[in-house]
Design an enzyme around this catalytic site. Structure first.
Site, mmCIF file in Angstrom:
data_model
loop_
_atom_site.group_PDB
_atom_site.id
_atom_site.type_symbol
_atom_site.label_atom_id
_atom_site.label_comp_id
_atom_site.label_asym_id
_atom_site.label_seq_id
_atom_site.Cartn_x
_atom_site.Cartn_y
_atom_site.Cartn_z
ATOM 1 N N ASN A 132 0.861 -1.184 0.000
ATOM 2 C CA ASN A 132 0.000 0.000 0.000
ATOM 3 C C ASN A 132 0.896 1.232 0.000
ATOM 4 O O ASN A 132 1.888 1.289 0.721
ATOM 5 C CB ASN A 132 -0.924 0.002 1.213
ATOM 6 C CG ASN A 132 -1.981 1.080 1.099
ATOM 7 O OD1 ASN A 132 -1.674 2.266 1.037
ATOM 8 N ND2 ASN A 132 -3.241 0.667 1.065
ATOM 9 N N ARG A 133 0.520 2.215 -0.803
ATOM 10 C CA ARG A 133 1.388 3.375 -1.010
ATOM 11 C C ARG A 133 1.050 4.572 -0.120
ATOM 12 O O ARG A 133 1.646 5.636 -0.257
ATOM 13 C CB ARG A 133 1.334 3.765 -2.491
ATOM 14 C CG ARG A 133 1.881 2.606 -3.353
ATOM 15 C CD ARG A 133 1.556 2.701 -4.794
ATOM 16 N NE ARG A 133 0.120 2.577 -5.031
ATOM 17 C CZ ARG A 133 -0.458 2.745 -6.215
ATOM 18 N NH1 ARG A 133 0.257 3.044 -7.264
ATOM 19 N NH2 ARG A 133 -1.764 2.615 -6.359
#
Length: 163
Positions: free
Chosen positions: A43-44
């Protein structure tokens, strides 16, 4: 993977000085296991926050501190639901988090939804109680491959500056 009722296991990251609330939908399986928001390395979210504020976010404490330093609260739209693993598409029987109560103890005037699922449940259950129209941004999930990290940074930077 079977369906199960999941109750949100994390307290919001918030203090009374917060002005912006970023809402996800519900912590992923990995985040629930790690007891922290956006714990899946794919997840960024934290990469975006790190790039915007030019901060090294190695520890959970540093992540919390940078959000609060910039008056950003972090929570999710959903308190509990039935879900298969981390699949947003499988979510049903939703009970929302008490966002209005959270807002009452802060200076929050802007809500940013991290993705369409967060927006869907915020608008369905909460917007008429908070009277805050959300800014909806693309999900930082790696499943949302149509947005590059650079584009996410640009969109989130613009939204946070306007807030």
């Amino acid at each position: 993977m079977k369906e199960e009722r999941v109750v949100h296991p994390l307290a919001p990251i918030v203090d009374e000085e917060c002005e912006i609330l970023i809402l996800g939908s519900l912590p992923s399986v990995k985040s629930r296991e790690e007891h922290f928001y956006y714990a899946n390395k794919q997840n960024r979210f934290w990469k975006v926050i790190s790039a915007i504020y030019h901060e090294d976010l190695s520890t959970n404490k540093e992540k919390e501190e940078v959000l609060l330093k910039h008056h950003i609260a972090l929570w999710d739209s959903i308190h509990s639901c039935i879900i298969k693993g981390s699949s947003d598409a499988s979510i049903k029987d939703v009970i929302p988090n008490d966002i209005p109560q959270l807002i009452n103890h802060t200076h929050i005037h802007t809500i940013i939804c991290n993705g369409k699922t967060s927006e869907k449940y915020y608008k369905k259950y909460l917007e008429d109680k908070t009277h805050i129209t959300p800014i909806t941004l693309p999900s930082t999930s790696s499943a949302n491959a149509s947005y590059s990290l650079e584009k996410l940074i640009e969109l989130y930077t613009n939204a946070l500056k306007q807030a």
